[in-house]
Design an enzyme around this catalytic site. Structure first.
Site, PDB file in Angstrom:
ATOM      1  N   CYS A 101      55.209 -28.391   3.741  1.00 44.41           N
ATOM      2  CA  CYS A 101      54.772 -29.280   4.811  1.00 44.41           C
ATOM      3  C   CYS A 101      53.292 -29.062   5.115  1.00 44.41           C
ATOM      4  O   CYS A 101      52.528 -30.017   5.272  1.00 44.41           O
ATOM      5  CB  CYS A 101      55.617 -29.060   6.059  1.00 44.41           C
ATOM      6  SG  CYS A 101      55.279 -30.223   7.405  1.00 44.41           S
ATOM      7  N   CYS A 199      63.341 -27.825  10.024  1.00 43.98           N
ATOM      8  CA  CYS A 199      63.363 -28.907  11.013  1.00 43.98           C
ATOM      9  C   CYS A 199      64.275 -30.053  10.612  1.00 43.98           C
ATOM     10  O   CYS A 199      64.837 -30.733  11.474  1.00 43.98           O
ATOM     11  CB  CYS A 199      61.951 -29.421  11.260  1.00 43.98           C
ATOM     12  SG  CYS A 199      61.160 -30.213   9.836  1.00 43.98           S
TER      13      CYS A 199
END
Length: 385
Positions: A101, A199
């Site tokens: 990410c 997440c």
């Protein structure tokens, strides 16, 4: 400077944005929508991109008096992070989605868009420090608070990305000080729990999540001698160092627990053995990159002293490294870093990231392709001699 503040909805990014405003920068806040179907509320302290988080980011920007935007990066996030995560597990590796990410979303896609819009830097709430050395070159270093240091997950940043990165929390002594500052500023996120875990798997059930996305086939659980000990529902759901969920009917001869030593997706087998066999002191890392300018040893291939860290909050161990090559699964020669550790690490899995340090400076990173114990290799070689 014109600064784009990446607002996760947490206390760290809010205070980082506030400090950028105090420094006199022209700050704009942006929250990244990374899922097309985010949960409406957080589950405990899991996740970092829910609807509640976007609202918290908006409230923080309102309090700071800066513009706020939400940018939809969900398609890019799915392609570069979620699909990569699935593909790595399907190949028998254990990836770190936070590294991906940072590499492909926050400091690639986001920074690319920010620069195109005329921003000079992207500001985040990471605990890490960018330092300009005596030669004028930028280096990435650990934060003042080692307990909260996040330089490990930023090890993928390049020299060009460091030129446009801002980490206002770098010299903050502790997270408690950040929370106290947020409370003094009237930010509603002052006592918000830290996010953790993956997440896009908000319930924390990675195995169950993978089983819905990777074809699972029953296979054999083997010991180090190749004897069958039992069966498993699918090798892709296991990772090196795992102890629970093996489902082996009979105990080991010594009565001690077994751990996953190796995952072999090609033949759908899982190899288990005693904890001692998890220790490794030789690592080969592929897809290497330097965090800033490379050392002179890159050109010479000489060994250089370093510390190696393989987990976000793991302890670094002393060792040495050199730049070289290895062969991929197709027999092609590819760049690689070779790491020799003075102290063994336990449960190191292919797919994890090895970040290399000198003192507090982050030199760079590579994706672990192979991790072995040198003494065990010699013993095996002697046995077959």
């Amino acid at each position: 400077m014109k600064v784009l503040a990446a607002m996760s909805g947490g206390v760290d990014s809010a205070v980082a944005a506030a400090r950028a405003v105090d420094a006199g920068h022209e700050v704009v806040g942006v929250h990244l929508a990374l899922s097309r179907m985010p949960g409406t509320l957080r589950t405990g302290s899991r996740g970092c991109c829910t609807i509640e988080d976007s609202r918290d980011a908006w409230r923080a920007c309102e309090k700071l008096g800066i513009p706020y935007y939400t940018w939809d990066f969900s398609e890019r996030f799915k392609d570069d992070v979620v699909d990569d995560f699935i593909a790595e597990y399907a190949a028998g590796r254990t990836p770190n989605p936070c590294m991906r990410c940072n590499e492909r979303i926050k400091f690639a896609a986001l920074l690319e868009k920010a620069l195109a819009l005329g921003f000079d830097a992207v500001c985040t709430g990471h605990y890490a420090k960018v330092v300009r050395n005596d030669a004028g070159d930028l280096e990435l270093h650990r934060a003042a608070d080692w307990a909260k240091d996040q330089s490990y997950v930023l090890g993928v940043l390049t020299a060009e990305q460091l030129e446009h990165s801002m980490f206002p929390l770098a010299d903050t002594p502790s997270k408690d000080e950040v929370r106290a500052e947020a409370a003094e500023r009237g930010l509603t996120v002052a006592n918000k729990p830290d996010s953790h875990d993956i997440c896009f798997i908000p319930d924390g059930d990675t195995r169950g999540w993978l089983e819905e996305r990777i074809e699972m086939r029953e296979g054999e659980i083997l010991d180090t001698e190749g004897n069958t000990l039992g069966t498993h529902p699918g090798a892709h759901a296991f990772t090196v160092g795992q102890r629970k969920g093996l489902g082996i009917g009979r105990p080991a001869a010594d009565g001690k627990p077994r751990f996953v030593l190796e995952v072999r997706p090609k033949d759908n087998t899982v190899v288990v053995g005693p904890k001692a066999l998890l220790n490794v002191d030789r690592i080969t890392g592929i897809r290497p990159s330097w965090a800033g300018l490379p050392l002179a040893e890159e050109a010479t291939g000489e060994w250089f002293d370093c510390h190696v860290q393989v987990r976000a909050h793991g302890d670094p161990v002393p060792g040495r490294a050199r730049v070289g090559t290895t062969e991929d699964e197709h027999g092609e020669t590819i760049p690689a870093w070779h790491l020799e550790l003075e102290e063994p690490l336990s449960g190191v899995a292919p797919g994890q990231t090895a970040v290399v340090y000198q003192g507090t400076r982050v030199l760079g990173q590579s994706t672990i392709d192979r991790a072995v114990n040198a003494q065990r290799l010699l013993s095996t070689a002697d046995a077959h001699a």
